[in-house]
Design a protein around this motif. Structure first.
Motif, PDB file in Angstrom:
ATOM      1  N   ARG A 233       0.832  -1.204   0.000  1.00  0.00           N
ATOM      2  CA  ARG A 233       0.000   0.000   0.000  1.00  0.00           C
ATOM      3  C   ARG A 233       0.868   1.256   0.000  1.00  0.00           C
ATOM      4  NH1 ARG A 233      -5.169   0.356   0.069  1.00  0.00           N
ATOM      5  NH2 ARG A 233      -6.454  -1.519   0.249  1.00  0.00           N
ATOM      6  N   GLY A 234       1.986   1.185   0.690  1.00  0.00           N
ATOM      7  CA  GLY A 234       2.891   2.331   0.719  1.00  0.00           C
ATOM      8  C   GLY A 234       3.471   2.657  -0.639  1.00  0.00           C
ATOM      9  N   ILE A 235       3.838   1.637  -1.397  1.00  0.00           N
ATOM     10  CA  ILE A 235       4.513   1.893  -2.677  1.00  0.00           C
ATOM     11  C   ILE A 235       3.552   2.161  -3.828  1.00  0.00           C
ATOM     12  CG2 ILE A 235       6.570   0.593  -2.001  1.00  0.00           C
ATOM     13  CD1 ILE A 235       5.635  -1.747  -3.659  1.00  0.00           C
ATOM     14  N   VAL A 236       2.259   1.790  -3.678  1.00  0.00           N
ATOM     15  CA  VAL A 236       1.307   2.047  -4.776  1.00  0.00           C
ATOM     16  C   VAL A 236       0.361   3.194  -4.451  1.00  0.00           C
ATOM     17  CG1 VAL A 236       1.377  -0.377  -5.479  1.00  0.00           C
ATOM     18  CG2 VAL A 236      -0.501   0.423  -4.010  1.00  0.00           C
ATOM     19  N   ALA A 237       0.589   3.878  -3.330  1.00  0.00           N
ATOM     20  CA  ALA A 237      -0.364   4.896  -2.859  1.00  0.00           C
ATOM     21  C   ALA A 237      -0.694   5.930  -3.921  1.00  0.00           C
ATOM     22  CB  ALA A 237       0.183   5.561  -1.602  1.00  0.00           C
ATOM     23  N   ASP A 238       0.287   6.392  -4.642  1.00  0.00           N
ATOM     24  CA  ASP A 238       0.062   7.459  -5.630  1.00  0.00           C
ATOM     25  C   ASP A 238       0.134   6.940  -7.067  1.00  0.00           C
ATOM     26  OD1 ASP A 238      -0.142   9.413  -3.595  1.00  0.00           O
ATOM     27  OD2 ASP A 238       2.048   9.455  -3.438  1.00  0.00           O
TER      28      ASP A 238
ATOM     29  N   SER B  57       8.795  -6.527  -6.645  1.00  0.00           N
ATOM     30  CA  SER B  57      10.264  -6.545  -6.694  1.00  0.00           C
ATOM     31  C   SER B  57      10.788  -5.893  -7.969  1.00  0.00           C
ATOM     32  CB  SER B  57      10.779  -7.982  -6.600  1.00  0.00           C
ATOM     33  OG  SER B  57      10.414  -8.570  -5.361  1.00  0.00           O
ATOM     34  N   ALA B  58      10.046  -6.060  -9.068  1.00  0.00           N
ATOM     35  CA  ALA B  58      10.480  -5.506 -10.355  1.00  0.00           C
ATOM     36  C   ALA B  58      10.127  -4.027 -10.501  1.00  0.00           C
ATOM     37  CB  ALA B  58       9.852  -6.302 -11.495  1.00  0.00           C
ATOM     38  N   GLY B  59       9.365  -3.509  -9.533  1.00  0.00           N
ATOM     39  CA  GLY B  59       8.981  -2.101  -9.607  1.00  0.00           C
ATOM     40  C   GLY B  59       7.823  -1.812 -10.533  1.00  0.00           C
TER      41      GLY B  59
END
Length: 459
Positions: A331-336, A368-370
């Motif tokens: 959730r932190g990395i997809v928030a925006d 992992s792949a971003g």
């Protein structure tokens, strides 16, 4: 969308390519709850499993081309017993417990099906089906009861793979003098004045359990439909009896083409039971019980989907902690990030017999792949990382000041060689559910599994 879907058909015991009867109207029926109490954790598993099936079919065939029916059994002896014990009306109990179920399932991300019929709304259709079965020689009246004559349906036992003789020997069947065969099952039974009842050609009474699903599925989906699902504890006798009465009443149809059954749930490696003290409801888990903190609905869903539906699912506190940490991170990395198209890798794995565990493994690879747009879209197909499920993960506390202070304490300890204050502070942070990351570059603090901001007071 041209995506081959493979499903393990319980009836044939083979994984088969799913080919809908009508691609413009994919039809699914799943046995829902008997509404007399809170849903326990095991009840959530089929709701979540078949919710994912619903989402997959909508993705592949189109949202308007899928009809999903999950019923409520609101006439049952357990409900009658609860009413007698509590002094409350049956209608009051079923209305309350039905809403409880809907609220709890919504909390774990289950979409509402296309139709949610109540058994009491289809009594007339049940009476008509029973009358038809009598006229065709598949049922008989005896002492105010109507029973299905199992011997009249030669394919009986085809789903569970048992012979009638074996079933008689091993089944716990009601022994009654009015039965022609011990395996004959009740379609209609008389009601005492204080019990729910409807007028019928056989007197005032109420339906047996099995006839309910046959009548409702026929009215809403027709004589033939694509998929019938439920827990594997329903395979015999409930689903076996559904097949018998439906195929005899409507021989022009094939009833369900594919049968899907999910395995049962355990808690910490043991069967869930009140005697072991490991029995709890979905509501208990959501709100917290026995001194334990509540578990977010999204975390419950993630844990459930981490095991393939055809394998026993073991609920453990460790799995819940790991799931919470993963979801917080994602959730932190997809928030925006705006979701992209559902990645083919996720869709292909999920279309291979609803392999939710494999789909989650693909989500880890995307993270992992971003590929954050793919991660968000793939998770969304599983009912994860959706906006409505994320309130639990919103953290209002700023941990940067604590991170700076821990960094200063660590720098002082490097000089004095006394790390006791560093250890004390780290232990307090971990106790509060904070993930502590220390490196040469500095100190990073992240909310982790079981994060509790209140425990940071005084640090």
């Amino acid at each position: 969308m041209d995506v081959p879907i493979w499903l393990t058909n319980s009836r044939t015991r083979k994984k088969e390519l799913f080919e809908p009867i009508d691609p413009d109207n994919v039809r699914i029926y799943v046995c829902g709850p008997t509404v007399y109490d809170r849903a326990h954790l095991g009840n959530a598993r089929p709701a979540i499993v078949f919710d994912v099936l619903f989402r997959l079919m909508r993705q592949v065939y189109g949202a308007e081309q899928v009809t999903y029916v999950r019923n409520f059994t609101d006439v049952d002896d357990k409900i009658n017993a609860r009413a007698t014990a509590s002094g409350r009306s049956i209608g009051e109990i079923t209305a309350e417990t039905t809403q409880w179920y809907l609220d709890d399932m919504a909390a774990v991300g289950v979409m509402e099906p296309t139709h949610m019929p109540r058994a009491t709304e289809f009594i007339g259709q049940m009476i008509a089906m029973i009358t038809d079965l009598i006229d065709k020689g598949h049922a008989y009246e005896a002492e105010g009861h109507v029973l299905f004559a199992v011997e009249s349906y030669k394919a009986y036992g085809g789903l569970s793979g048992r012979s009638v003789d074996d079933m008689i020997a091993g089944a716990r069947v009601e022994v009654a003098p009015y039965k022609r065969n011990p395996m004959d099952f009740v379609l209609w039974k008389p009601s005492e004045p204080e019990l729910p009842g409807w007028d019928s050609p056989w007197g005032r009474g109420r339906p047996g359990w099995h006839i309910e699903c046959s009548a409702m599925s026929y009215e809403l989906l027709g004589a033939s439909f694509d998929i019938h699902g439920g827990g594997n504890d329903l395979m015999f006798p409930h689903h076996e009896n559904e097949i018998a009465q439906s195929c005899c009443a409507h021989p022009e149809g094939g009833f369900a083409k594919v049968w899907l059954h999910n395995e049962m749930l355990q808690v910490e490696g043991k069967k869930m039971s009140k005697s072991l003290g490991n029995f709890f409801t979905v509501h208990d888990l959501l709100e917290g019980h026995d001194g334990q903190a509540g578990v977010p609905g999204e975390v419950i869903r993630f844990v459930m989907l981490s095991t393939h539906y055809r394998k026993p699912m073991d609920w453990t506190a460790e799995k819940a902690r790991d799931a919470e940490a993963t979801l917080r991170k994602w959730r932190g990395i997809v928030a925006d990030v705006e979701a992209g198209a559902v990645p083919e890798s996720v869709l292909a794995v999920l279309a291979d017999d609803l392999n939710t565990a494999g789909a989650i493994a693909e989500l880890h690879k995307l993270a992992s792949a971003g590929d954050l747009a793919g991660l968000k879209a793939g998770a969304g197909l599983l009912g994860l990382l959706t906006p409505e499920m994320g309130a639990w993960a919103e953290v209002s506390v700023d941990l940067s000041a604590l991170a700076d202070r821990l960094a200063a304490v660590r720098a002082a300890a490097m000089e004095s060689k006394d790390f006791s204050e560093v250890d004390r502070m780290k232990a307090a942070l971990v106790e509060a559910g904070v993930e502590v990351r220390m490196s040469k570059a500095g100190v990073e603090l992240l909310p982790g599994a079981g994060f509790d901001a209140a425990k940071l007071e005084g640090l």
